[in-house]
Write a protein that holds these residues in place. Structure first.
Motif, PDB file in Angstrom:
ATOM      1  N   GLY A  25     -24.008 -42.124  35.927  1.00 54.31           N
ATOM      2  CA  GLY A  25     -22.577 -42.357  35.804  1.00 54.31           C
ATOM      3  C   GLY A  25     -21.820 -41.916  37.048  1.00 54.31           C
ATOM      4  N   PRO A  26     -20.506 -42.222  37.102  1.00 55.16           N
ATOM      5  CA  PRO A  26     -19.745 -42.034  38.342  1.00 55.16           C
ATOM      6  C   PRO A  26     -19.180 -40.636  38.548  1.00 55.16           C
ATOM      7  N   GLU A  27     -19.256 -39.735  37.561  1.00 59.37           N
ATOM      8  CA  GLU A  27     -18.535 -38.471  37.678  1.00 59.37           C
ATOM      9  C   GLU A  27     -19.399 -37.276  37.258  1.00 59.37           C
ATOM     10  N   SER A  28     -20.527 -37.130  37.929  1.00 60.91           N
ATOM     11  CA  SER A  28     -21.402 -36.001  37.614  1.00 60.91           C
ATOM     12  C   SER A  28     -20.755 -34.666  37.965  1.00 60.91           C
ATOM     13  N   VAL A  29     -20.028 -34.593  39.087  1.00 58.75           N
ATOM     14  CA  VAL A  29     -19.393 -33.338  39.473  1.00 58.75           C
ATOM     15  C   VAL A  29     -18.347 -32.938  38.441  1.00 58.75           C
ATOM     16  N   ALA A  30     -17.509 -33.870  38.045  1.00 63.20           N
ATOM     17  CA  ALA A  30     -16.474 -33.569  37.054  1.00 63.20           C
ATOM     18  C   ALA A  30     -17.094 -33.137  35.730  1.00 63.20           C
ATOM     19  N   THR A  31     -18.190 -33.769  35.359  1.00 64.89           N
ATOM     20  CA  THR A  31     -18.858 -33.400  34.103  1.00 64.89           C
ATOM     21  C   THR A  31     -19.391 -31.984  34.172  1.00 64.89           C
ATOM     22  N   LEU A  32     -20.073 -31.644  35.259  1.00 62.98           N
ATOM     23  CA  LEU A  32     -20.585 -30.280  35.418  1.00 62.98           C
ATOM     24  C   LEU A  32     -19.449 -29.264  35.395  1.00 62.98           C
ATOM     25  N   ARG A  33     -18.385 -29.536  36.136  1.00 62.56           N
ATOM     26  CA  ARG A  33     -17.263 -28.599  36.184  1.00 62.56           C
ATOM     27  C   ARG A  33     -16.650 -28.387  34.802  1.00 62.56           C
ATOM     28  N   PHE A  34     -16.486 -29.476  34.076  1.00 63.69           N
ATOM     29  CA  PHE A  34     -15.851 -29.354  32.769  1.00 63.69           C
ATOM     30  C   PHE A  34     -16.712 -28.568  31.796  1.00 63.69           C
ATOM     31  N   VAL A  35     -17.981 -28.918  31.697  1.00 64.68           N
ATOM     32  CA  VAL A  35     -18.837 -28.231  30.727  1.00 64.68           C
ATOM     33  C   VAL A  35     -18.969 -26.753  31.099  1.00 64.68           C
ATOM     34  N   ARG A  36     -19.097 -26.467  32.384  1.00 64.59           N
ATOM     35  CA  ARG A  36     -19.150 -25.068  32.823  1.00 64.59           C
ATOM     36  C   ARG A  36     -17.866 -24.329  32.448  1.00 64.59           C
ATOM     37  N   SER A  37     -16.726 -25.009  32.564  1.00 67.26           N
ATOM     38  CA  SER A  37     -15.444 -24.363  32.277  1.00 67.26           C
ATOM     39  C   SER A  37     -15.275 -23.994  30.810  1.00 67.26           C
ATOM     40  N   LEU A  38     -16.072 -24.592  29.937  1.00 64.04           N
ATOM     41  CA  LEU A  38     -15.944 -24.319  28.509  1.00 64.04           C
ATOM     42  C   LEU A  38     -16.455 -22.935  28.131  1.00 64.04           C
ATOM     43  N   GLY A  39     -17.233 -22.312  29.010  1.00 63.24           N
ATOM     44  CA  GLY A  39     -17.719 -20.952  28.746  1.00 63.24           C
ATOM     45  C   GLY A  39     -18.479 -20.862  27.440  1.00 63.24           C
ATOM     46  N   GLU A  40     -18.106 -19.915  26.607  1.00 62.11           N
ATOM     47  CA  GLU A  40     -18.831 -19.672  25.367  1.00 62.11           C
ATOM     48  C   GLU A  40     -18.550 -20.712  24.292  1.00 62.11           C
ATOM     49  N   SER A  41     -17.665 -21.634  24.562  1.00 57.44           N
ATOM     50  CA  SER A  41     -17.412 -22.715  23.596  1.00 57.44           C
ATOM     51  C   SER A  41     -18.476 -23.804  23.662  1.00 57.44           C
ATOM     52  N   ALA A  42     -19.394 -23.718  24.632  1.00 58.94           N
ATOM     53  CA  ALA A  42     -20.410 -24.760  24.792  1.00 58.94           C
ATOM     54  C   ALA A  42     -21.759 -24.158  25.104  1.00 58.94           C
ATOM     55  N   ILE A  43     -22.802 -24.801  24.592  1.00 57.42           N
ATOM     56  CA  ILE A  43     -24.194 -24.490  24.932  1.00 57.42           C
ATOM     57  C   ILE A  43     -24.829 -25.788  25.404  1.00 57.42           C
ATOM     58  N   THR A  44     -25.523 -25.717  26.524  1.00 54.68           N
ATOM     59  CA  THR A  44     -26.183 -26.884  27.107  1.00 54.68           C
ATOM     60  C   THR A  44     -27.658 -26.585  27.301  1.00 54.68           C
ATOM     61  N   VAL A  45     -28.534 -27.469  26.810  1.00 58.42           N
ATOM     62  CA  VAL A  45     -29.949 -27.361  27.160  1.00 58.42           C
ATOM     63  C   VAL A  45     -30.236 -28.308  28.319  1.00 58.42           C
ATOM     64  N   LEU A  46     -31.266 -27.997  29.074  1.00 55.11           N
ATOM     65  CA  LEU A  46     -31.604 -28.786  30.254  1.00 55.11           C
ATOM     66  C   LEU A  46     -32.322 -30.080  29.880  1.00 55.11           C
ATOM     67  N   GLY A  47     -31.937 -31.147  30.566  1.00 57.41           N
ATOM     68  CA  GLY A  47     -32.645 -32.408  30.464  1.00 57.41           C
ATOM     69  C   GLY A  47     -33.436 -32.698  31.726  1.00 57.41           C
ATOM     70  N   ASN A  48     -34.228 -33.750  31.705  1.00 59.25           N
ATOM     71  CA  ASN A  48     -35.056 -34.073  32.860  1.00 59.25           C
ATOM     72  C   ASN A  48     -34.224 -34.424  34.088  1.00 59.25           C
ATOM     73  N   HIS A  49     -33.081 -35.062  33.909  1.00 61.20           N
ATOM     74  CA  HIS A  49     -32.239 -35.387  35.061  1.00 61.20           C
ATOM     75  C   HIS A  49     -31.582 -34.134  35.640  1.00 61.20           C
ATOM     76  N   ASP A  50     -31.270 -33.183  34.806  1.00 62.27           N
ATOM     77  CA  ASP A  50     -30.715 -31.921  35.295  1.00 62.27           C
ATOM     78  C   ASP A  50     -31.746 -31.170  36.136  1.00 62.27           C
ATOM     79  N   LEU A  51     -32.977 -31.121  35.655  1.00 65.56           N
ATOM     80  CA  LEU A  51     -34.036 -30.451  36.410  1.00 65.56           C
ATOM     81  C   LEU A  51     -34.347 -31.188  37.708  1.00 65.56           C
ATOM     82  N   SER A  52     -34.313 -32.505  37.665  1.00 66.94           N
ATOM     83  CA  SER A  52     -34.549 -33.275  38.880  1.00 66.94           C
ATOM     84  C   SER A  52     -33.470 -32.983  39.925  1.00 66.94           C
ATOM     85  N   LEU A  53     -32.232 -32.882  39.482  1.00 69.69           N
ATOM     86  CA  LEU A  53     -31.154 -32.523  40.407  1.00 69.69           C
ATOM     87  C   LEU A  53     -31.417 -31.171  41.054  1.00 69.69           C
ATOM     88  N   LEU A  54     -31.773 -30.181  40.253  1.00 71.79           N
ATOM     89  CA  LEU A  54     -32.029 -28.850  40.795  1.00 71.79           C
ATOM     90  C   LEU A  54     -33.159 -28.875  41.812  1.00 71.79           C
TER      91      LEU A  54
END
Length: 279
Positions: free
Chosen positions: A42-71
């Motif tokens: 999709g076109p807004e990976s940076v915005a997505t990362l920033r938003f989910v990170r900004s949620l703090g304890e209101s969100a839990i994220t597990v890693l997917g294969n694309h996330d690991l590939s990025l790292l």
């Protein structure tokens, strides 16, 4: 207070905001569980990362294969050439390092005993109940969050070994865990993973079956929500106690939320359309 699991976003930030508006999501009151693959296509990976990170304890994220590939790719000297164009803005982002550090510290598996739900990006091998899966996920998380994480990421990818054994050691052991939890769709009837075929159940080659339909699956008594498999064809598989919520947002289809705190899980969706697709 409501708790929702959210399917694979893949950088489709605009559909995510529409979905959360429809849920009337309020941080601090409600909780979100993201099944992984926040980025790519999709076109807004940076915005997505920033938003989910900004949620703090209101969100839990597990890693997917694309996330690991990025790292993995971001640490390579030729990262600009390696990365999909939809991920290249992450390299240029002024907050690149905090975003990647946050992502690297996400879990591989999540279990909420109070709600009675577990979450993983792809699936669990038949020998693992949720308690064992949580233990094995922590082994990977320790390597990913440790001082030698770059060497670990360099040796992470590959299709072998394709089966679990308690005798596995080192990166072979961790690779099986990662492949099951972030890449698996089908298995052979003896429990070996098939990581090549990625399409529908109806068209699957003889001898393959979805991981969640394997007999004697140790996690069968637990409710599991997962993503990763946009070709699955339906969300709810109640006979198997699983809900697959990757409904193809990255391909212009739907982004799905699954409400987890109600007696019967509730499915809420928004259309994604062409705005979610870049690839």
């Amino acid at each position: 207070m409501s708790t929702y699991a959210i399917g694979d976003i893949h950088g489709a930030y605009a559909p995510l905001t529409r979905l959360l508006d429809r849920l009337a999501f309020e941080p601090g009151r409600d909780s979100l569980l993201f099944v992984g693959d926040l980025v790519n296509r999709g076109p807004e990976s940076v915005a997505t990362l920033r938003f989910v990170r900004s949620l703090g304890e209101s969100a839990i994220t597990v890693l997917g294969n694309h996330d690991l590939s990025l790292l993995s790719q971001c640490q390579q000297p030729d990262a600009e050439e390696r990365l999909n164009p939809t991920l290249q803005p992450i390299l240029a982002a002024p907050d690149r390092e905090p975003l990647l550090e946050w992502l690297r510290n996400r879990p591989l598996f999540h279990h909420d005993a109070g709600l009675g739900w577990s979450m993983v990006h792809a699936g669990l091998l038949p020998a693992w109940d949720v308690a064992r899966a949580a233990e094995l996920a922590r082994e990977v998380e320790s390597a990913l969050q440790g001082p030698d994480y770059k060497a670990f990421l360099n040796d992470l990818f590959g299709n072998q070994p394709d089966a679990w054994s308690e005798n596995l050691r080192g990166n072979n052991r961790l690779r099986v865990i990662v492949n099951a939890m972030t890449r698996m769709r089908f298995c052979h009837d003896d429990g070996r993973m098939d990581l090549d075929y990625k399409k529908t159940i109806a068209e699957a080659p003889a001898g393959l079956m979805p991981w969640f339909q394997l007999p004697r699956r140790a996690s069968a008594g637990e409710r599991i929500v997962f993503g990763h498999w946009s070709a699955l064809g339906q969300v709810a598989w109640p006979d198997c106690n699983v809900w697959g919520i990757d409904t193809g947002c990255a391909w212009g289809n739907k982004l799905t939320a699954l409400r987890l705190d109600t007696p019967a899980p509730e499915i809420i969706q928004v259309d994604c359309g062409s705005e979610s697709v870049t690839r």
